[in-house]
Design a protein around this motif. Sequence first.
Motif, short mmCIF file in Angstrom:
data_model
loop_
_atom_site.label_atom_id
_atom_site.label_comp_id
_atom_site.label_asym_id
_atom_site.label_seq_id
_atom_site.Cartn_x
_atom_site.Cartn_y
_atom_site.Cartn_z
N LEU A 1 -0.13 -4.41 -11.69
CA LEU A 1 -1.32 -4.14 -12.49
C LEU A 1 -2.45 -4.40 -11.98
CD1 LEU A 1 -0.03 -5.67 -15.76
CD2 LEU A 1 -0.09 -3.40 -15.30
N THR A 2 -2.48 -5.11 -10.74
CA THR A 2 -4.01 -5.36 -9.74
C THR A 2 -3.84 -4.66 -8.60
OG1 THR A 2 -2.77 -7.24 -8.95
CG2 THR A 2 -4.10 -7.66 -10.90
N ARG A 3 -3.18 -3.35 -8.64
CA ARG A 3 -3.52 -2.56 -7.77
C ARG A 3 -4.61 -1.67 -7.92
NH1 ARG A 3 1.93 -0.22 -6.80
NH2 ARG A 3 2.61 -2.18 -6.44
N PHE A 4 -5.54 -1.84 -7.33
CA PHE A 4 -6.87 -1.04 -7.94
C PHE A 4 -7.14 0.16 -6.82
CE2 PHE A 4 -8.02 -5.25 -9.23
CZ PHE A 4 -7.23 -5.22 -10.73
N ASN A 5 -6.76 1.33 -6.92
CA ASN A 5 -7.22 2.35 -6.10
C ASN A 5 -8.43 3.18 -6.47
OD1 ASN A 5 -6.16 3.83 -8.35
ND2 ASN A 5 -4.10 4.27 -7.45
N SER A 6 -9.09 2.55 -7.39
CA SER A 6 -10.27 3.27 -7.98
C SER A 6 -11.24 2.26 -8.55
CB SER A 6 -9.96 4.40 -8.63
OG SER A 6 -9.67 4.32 -10.02
N PRO A 7 -12.53 2.69 -8.57
CA PRO A 7 -13.18 1.74 -9.35
C PRO A 7 -13.15 1.68 -11.23
CG PRO A 7 -14.68 2.96 -7.82
CD PRO A 7 -13.30 3.38 -7.79
N THR A 8 -12.57 2.80 -11.38
CA THR A 8 -12.02 2.83 -12.93
C THR A 8 -11.08 1.87 -13.19
OG1 THR A 8 -12.64 5.28 -12.53
CG2 THR A 8 -11.49 4.52 -14.60
N ARG A 9 -10.12 1.93 -12.28
CA ARG A 9 -9.01 1.21 -12.44
C ARG A 9 -9.38 -0.40 -12.39
NH1 ARG A 9 -2.83 1.89 -10.22
NH2 ARG A 9 -2.34 3.83 -11.39
N PHE A 10 -10.19 -0.72 -11.66
CA PHE A 10 -11.09 -2.11 -11.52
C PHE A 10 -11.54 -2.28 -12.81
CE2 PHE A 10 -14.33 -4.90 -10.63
CZ PHE A 10 -13.84 -6.03 -10.33
N ALA A 11 -12.17 -1.51 -13.38
CA ALA A 11 -13.32 -1.71 -14.75
C ALA A 11 -12.23 -1.82 -15.87
CB ALA A 11 -14.23 -0.47 -14.95
N TYR B 1 -10.00 -7.19 -5.72
CA TYR B 1 -10.62 -5.77 -5.54
C TYR B 1 -11.14 -5.78 -4.10
CZ TYR B 1 -13.36 -1.76 -6.40
OH TYR B 1 -13.98 -0.19 -6.42
N VAL B 2 -11.90 -6.81 -3.55
CA VAL B 2 -12.73 -7.06 -2.52
C VAL B 2 -11.52 -6.94 -1.21
CG1 VAL B 2 -13.86 -8.38 -1.12
CG2 VAL B 2 -14.80 -8.28 -3.21
N GLN B 3 -10.40 -7.54 -1.35
CA GLN B 3 -9.28 -7.55 -0.60
C GLN B 3 -8.79 -6.06 -0.39
OE1 GLN B 3 -5.57 -8.14 -1.43
NE2 GLN B 3 -4.88 -8.88 0.53
N GLN B 4 -8.59 -5.41 -1.62
CA GLN B 4 -8.02 -4.01 -1.43
C GLN B 4 -8.99 -3.03 -0.89
OE1 GLN B 4 -6.43 -3.39 -5.37
NE2 GLN B 4 -5.29 -5.21 -5.39
N ARG B 5 -10.37 -3.36 -0.93
CA ARG B 5 -11.29 -2.23 -0.33
C ARG B 5 -11.69 -2.85 0.86
NH1 ARG B 5 -12.20 1.87 -3.45
NH2 ARG B 5 -14.27 2.48 -2.92
N GLN B 6 -10.96 -3.81 1.41
CA GLN B 6 -11.24 -4.04 2.74
C GLN B 6 -12.69 -4.63 3.18
OE1 GLN B 6 -9.40 -1.05 5.24
NE2 GLN B 6 -7.21 -1.96 4.71
N TRP B 7 -13.21 -5.23 2.24
CA TRP B 7 -14.88 -5.62 2.35
C TRP B 7 -14.66 -7.05 3.15
CZ3 TRP B 7 -16.70 -4.09 -3.07
CH2 TRP B 7 -16.66 -2.58 -2.96
N ASN B 8 -13.47 -7.58 3.51
CA ASN B 8 -13.48 -9.03 3.87
C ASN B 8 -12.59 -8.96 5.08
OD1 ASN B 8 -11.23 -8.40 1.56
ND2 ASN B 8 -10.24 -9.73 2.72
N GLY B 9 -12.54 -10.22 5.60
CA GLY B 9 -11.68 -10.39 7.04
C GLY B 9 -10.25 -10.02 6.63
N PRO B 10 -9.56 -9.79 7.81
CA PRO B 10 -8.09 -9.75 7.61
C PRO B 10 -7.33 -10.84 7.28
CG PRO B 10 -8.71 -9.86 10.06
CD PRO B 10 -9.76 -9.78 9.03
N ASP B 11 -7.91 -12.28 7.51
CA ASP B 11 -7.16 -13.26 7.10
C ASP B 11 -7.26 -13.66 5.80
OD1 ASP B 11 -8.02 -14.67 10.36
OD2 ASP B 11 -6.06 -13.49 9.80
N PHE B 12 -8.39 -13.19 5.03
CA PHE B 12 -8.40 -13.53 3.32
C PHE B 12 -7.12 -12.82 2.64
CE2 PHE B 12 -10.24 -12.57 -0.61
CZ PHE B 12 -10.37 -13.83 -1.02
N ASN B 13 -6.38 -13.92 1.75
CA ASN B 13 -5.34 -13.44 1.01
C ASN B 13 -5.57 -14.16 -0.38
OD1 ASN B 13 -3.06 -12.78 -0.18
ND2 ASN B 13 -1.74 -13.88 1.27
N PRO B 14 -6.11 -13.55 -1.33
CA PRO B 14 -6.29 -14.23 -2.58
C PRO B 14 -5.04 -14.38 -3.40
CG PRO B 14 -7.10 -12.00 -2.68
CD PRO B 14 -6.89 -12.34 -1.33
#
Length: 341
Positions: free
Chosen positions: A156-166, A259-272
């Motif tokens: 359910l938290t696999r966000f492949n688009s901003p619409t899904r996140f919204a 969402y930030v992690q899936q968009r790869q806006w963070n470092g590779p070691d970050f795992n929420p």
Amino acid sequence: MHPVANLLLLLVLALATFCVAGFLTAVFSNLFFGVGLVEMSSVAQNPQGYPQAWGVLMLSQGLTLFIMLAGAALGLVWLTGRSALEYFMPRRPVALLWFVAAAALIILSLPFMAYLIEWNTNAHVPDSLKGFTWLPRFESWAREKEEELKEMTAFLTRFNSPTRFAVALLVIGVVPAISEELFFRGVLQRNLIDWFKSRHVGVFLAAAIFSAIHMQFLGFVPRFVLGLVLGYLYEWSGNILVPMVAHFTQNAFQLLLLYVQQRQWNGPDFNPDSTESMPWYLVLLSMLFTGAILYFLQQRQQTQPAEMHTLSAAGVAVVAAETEPTETRTLGSKGREADPE
């Protein structure tokens, strides 16, 4: 009505609204996604096999939570002869600071909650209790259930688009914040306090029921602690919107991290998604900041307010307080009452 009668009526209403929610989910899933009632269970068991599964499951979760919990809470208020506005209205003026502090409390408590999650996940039935054969079986069932729910959450938290996140922000963030707070804090907790004549017993019991009903027993302790925080926020503020804001922050902040992690806006070691706790010094700082905010809010409710709202058959009466109250106040199903402790 006696609080026990209110609680029994709440249970009946919850069962009724659950059936209504199931019927509407079947109708709308067939209308929007072409998935009928017979296929619903298959979609839930194997969502990867259905291209429309994400939409169907989000629709099901949103409708079930809102109609079942919020519907039961609002239905009880209506059946007992009060308007929803009268029942859930703030009992006192609440400053913006309450909402900011509630949101900050949730965010700053995350390292401590991560520690509780790790501890609870790694907990096992002690050897001294394994003679009770049902306990090991319960632990095995709980771990299997946890894995199933973890897989569902990941889907359910696999966000492949901003619409899904919204959509997820609405279904997982907004809907539970409103419906669960109306049900567990607004109605259940208040009637438990009336029944046991103790604000603390009511808050603790409501938090335990809140945690247990999620059916994730390897996360029972951290969710129980969250329920305590939400319960006392309602007790201290007298405003259902305060725990709603805290609850929304809890869910929405985690969705944002994912969402930030899936968009790869963070470092590779970050795992929420990790259940590992943070460094001990962050956990300690989190406990200190969390305790400080809770103490600040608890003290603030003792020195507030200059007026209070009381509920009666004639309507809402505003009573001005010339001096600070000398007795603790609690929220009951009939309004704001003296705590007999």
